[in-house]
Design an enzyme around this catalytic site. Structure first.
Site, mmCIF file in Angstrom:
data_model
loop_
_atom_site.group_PDB
_atom_site.id
_atom_site.type_symbol
_atom_site.label_atom_id
_atom_site.label_comp_id
_atom_site.label_asym_id
_atom_site.label_seq_id
_atom_site.Cartn_x
_atom_site.Cartn_y
_atom_site.Cartn_z
ATOM 1 N N GLU A 113 -0.598 12.166 4.288
ATOM 2 C CA GLU A 113 -0.956 10.767 4.492
ATOM 3 C C GLU A 113 0.266 9.966 4.906
ATOM 4 O OE1 GLU A 113 -2.975 9.399 0.987
ATOM 5 O OE2 GLU A 113 -4.699 10.697 1.305
ATOM 6 N N HIS A 241 -5.207 -2.291 2.029
ATOM 7 C CA HIS A 241 -5.477 -1.040 2.726
ATOM 8 C C HIS A 241 -5.753 -1.371 4.180
ATOM 9 C CE1 HIS A 241 -6.969 2.876 3.812
ATOM 10 N NE2 HIS A 241 -6.622 3.339 2.627
ATOM 11 N N ARG A 288 1.604 1.958 4.579
ATOM 12 C CA ARG A 288 0.496 1.011 4.621
ATOM 13 C C ARG A 288 0.915 -0.426 4.918
ATOM 14 N NH1 ARG A 288 -3.230 3.055 -0.493
ATOM 15 N NH2 ARG A 288 -3.881 5.009 0.479
ATOM 16 N N HIS A 349 -6.394 -3.943 -1.785
ATOM 17 C CA HIS A 349 -6.662 -2.580 -2.242
ATOM 18 C C HIS A 349 -5.953 -2.203 -3.532
ATOM 19 C CE1 HIS A 349 -7.733 1.622 -1.877
ATOM 20 N NE2 HIS A 349 -6.467 1.993 -1.849
ATOM 21 N N ARG A 384 3.373 0.835 -2.440
ATOM 22 C CA ARG A 384 2.971 2.142 -2.973
ATOM 23 C C ARG A 384 2.840 3.178 -1.870
ATOM 24 N NH1 ARG A 384 -2.324 4.739 -3.935
ATOM 25 N NH2 ARG A 384 -3.275 2.940 -2.928
#
Length: 526
Positions: A113, A241, A288, A349, A384
């Site tokens: 990811e 997100h 992100r 998110h 994060r």
């Protein structure tokens, strides 16, 4: 009614469930669920859980990926702790029945990811959180020392304040003795006394209009600890997100997992053009915060409400196999993702800040622990890294279990706590006041405290929220307690903390980007 349990667990995600399992061998456990055991952020986690599991990967790579994503303010000792303890916690999840996908050779089928340098995301198709949640629930139900209380809503944690003593943020030795809890079935406020209390109440997504979080994510634990004068920090770091399915009529928003970009998904503007290369050399696999800001910039510059995520170039059957839930959801919306682009837009998110805890998951309030999204461990820093949240939750639940079991015999029940006093209150017929105020909070936060911020926007948000705060506190004092009024009170408290701590950070870093301070300042006031 007064209940007494050695351990009181507030929240039923991966942190609360795993903690309950681990302390139940030592004493009695009350597990409070705001709705049911299934309704938690964990259940909706699609992507997976990060842990070094492949021969080409190692702890140092995972540590460095986390530090880079955190934009310079992660606690390195915490990062090392979580990364190095992750494999053992994965093994325990498997022992509890969690079934992670494997390849034809029997090895873990690992995903990659955004922000990860290696394939290290363990998953169960595209519903990893559900697989973990259901497996833990089955283990919980089998344990004789755990009693589950569905539809029980924690209103306040109990401290010396409830003994008639003045408690401020500077009061030394604040202690937690349990919680006042609303039984929604009987509408009775019950007293839960405990030797140790664990808060695992999840995130704050519903302070925003658009969120991937379930409707129960209203920041309850953070608000309770803040009102009890506990330490809360890094609330400005709210992760949006980048790719929630765009449907303004749907709340919460359906998440399109980051694993789909790791799988090869390409972000495009509505005219079909790629754009991520303009913002980061990693393209659609950038962290992100970068991807969300890039999408926000493209949408605003073109006046669009969404962009596209494209997986039409991938093998259709492979796409359906890897992402069955996403495929079915989009199909119901009239989109075959093997043939058409997916409309996506950022949505609130994940919260990187929260209740401050040490490496034992101890908060600043004695006998009170916190783990999961409501806690601020120092792992995430300003942003994060994808799929680090579930592993953080279970590592810290484990730390809390070890520490609380070791100390449980030192504590006794505080039996002098008075029952809840609701004299002079009445049922409010003005439900519209609560629902309208909650809607206003979402509008304030989304319009002024979103992906891109400014001093003017934050000041306007604070001024608007102050009015709602005064109105709501007045209503709370006069009304019979309900979940709705408590949730409104909590989202206002949490919204205030996000705004206040965003105003205090005179720089742009990670998830906090302000046009007034576009550069990083390493000596900025925390």
């Amino acid at each position: 009614m007064i209940h007494k349990f050695d351990f009181l667990v507030i929240g039923s995600g991966i942190a609360g469930l795993s903690y309950a399992m681990k302390v139940a061998e030592t004493g009695s456990v009350a597990l409070l669920c705001k709705t049911t055991l299934e309704e938690a952020n964990t259940f909706y986690a699609q992507g997976g859980i990060a842990s070094v599991s492949a021969p080409l990967d190692d702890f140092e790579k995972h540590i460095q990926d986390t530090l880079i994503a955190g934009d310079g303010i992660c606690d390195k000792k915490v990062v090392e702790k979580v990364v190095k303890e992750a494999p053992a916690q994965i093994k325990e999840l498997i022992d509890w029945g969690v079934d992670f996908d494997k390849d034809q050779k029997g090895n873990f089928d690992l995903h990659k990811e955004g922000g990860h340098s290696e394939f290290r995301i363990l998953h169960h198709k595209d519903n990893t959180g559900e697989e973990i949640q259901v497996s833990l629930i089955e283990a919980i139900k089998r344990h004789p020392n755990i009693k589950v209380f569905d539809h029980h809503f924690a209103i306040e944690i109990l401290t010396q304040h409830h003994l008639g003593k003045t408690v401020t943020k500077d009061t030394p030795g604040i202690e937690c003795y349990g919680a006042y809890v609303l039984n929604e079935d009987t509408r009775e406020i019950q007293t839960f006394l405990s030797k140790v209390t664990m808060i695992c109440t999840g995130g704050i997504g519903n302070i925003y209009q658009t969120t991937t979080n379930p409707l129960v994510a209203t920041g309850d634990g953070i608000a309770m600890v803040y009102r009890a004068k506990g330490r809360v920090m890094d609330m400005e770091f709210v992760q949006f997100h980048p790719t929630a399915f765009y449907n303004p009529m749907e709340r919460p928003s359906f998440l399109i997992t980051e694993a789909m970009r790791g799988y090869g998904g390409i972000l495009r503007t509505r005219d079909g053009k790629k754009f991520m290369h303009k913002y980061d050399e990693r393209g659609s696999l950038a962290p992100r915060d970068i991807v969300a800001r890039a999408i926000d910039t493209e949408m605003k510059s073109k006046g669009d409400d969404y962009v596209y995520l494209d997986v039409t170039h991938k093998d259709p059957e492979e796409t359906k196999t890897h992402f069955p839930n996403i495929y079915e959801h989009c199909k119901k919306e009239g989109i075959d993702i093997t043939k058409k682009y997916i409309p996506v837009a950022p949505a609130a998110h994940y919260l990187c800040g929260g209740i401050v805890v040490d490496t034992n998951a101890c908060t600043s309030i004695h006998r009170l622990y916190a783990a999961g999204e409501c806690s601020r461990t120092g792992l995430h820093g300003a942003n994060r890294l994808a799929s680090n949240s579930l592993i953080e939750a279970i590592v810290y639940a484990d730390a809390a279990a070890k520490h609380s079991k070791k100390n449980i015999d030192k504590y006794t029940f505080q039996t002098s706590i008075p029952i809840w006093n609701d004299k002079g209150t009445s049922l409010t017929e003005e439900m519209v006041l609560i629902t309208q105020s909650a809607k206003e909070v979402g509008e304030i936060m989304s319009n002024y405290v979103g992906i891109v911020r400014s001093n003017l926007r934050l000041k306007r948000a604070m001024d608007r929220l102050e009015i709602l705060f005064k109105e709501t506190e007045n209503l709370f004092v006069r009304s019979v307690v309900s979940k709705n009024i408590c949730e409104l009170r909590n989202i206002i408290n949490v919204g205030y903390l996000v705004i206040k701590q965003a105003m205090e950070r005179k720089e742009s870093r990670g998830l906090h980007y302000t046009i007034d301070y576009p550069d990083k300042n390493p000596i900025a006031k925390k």
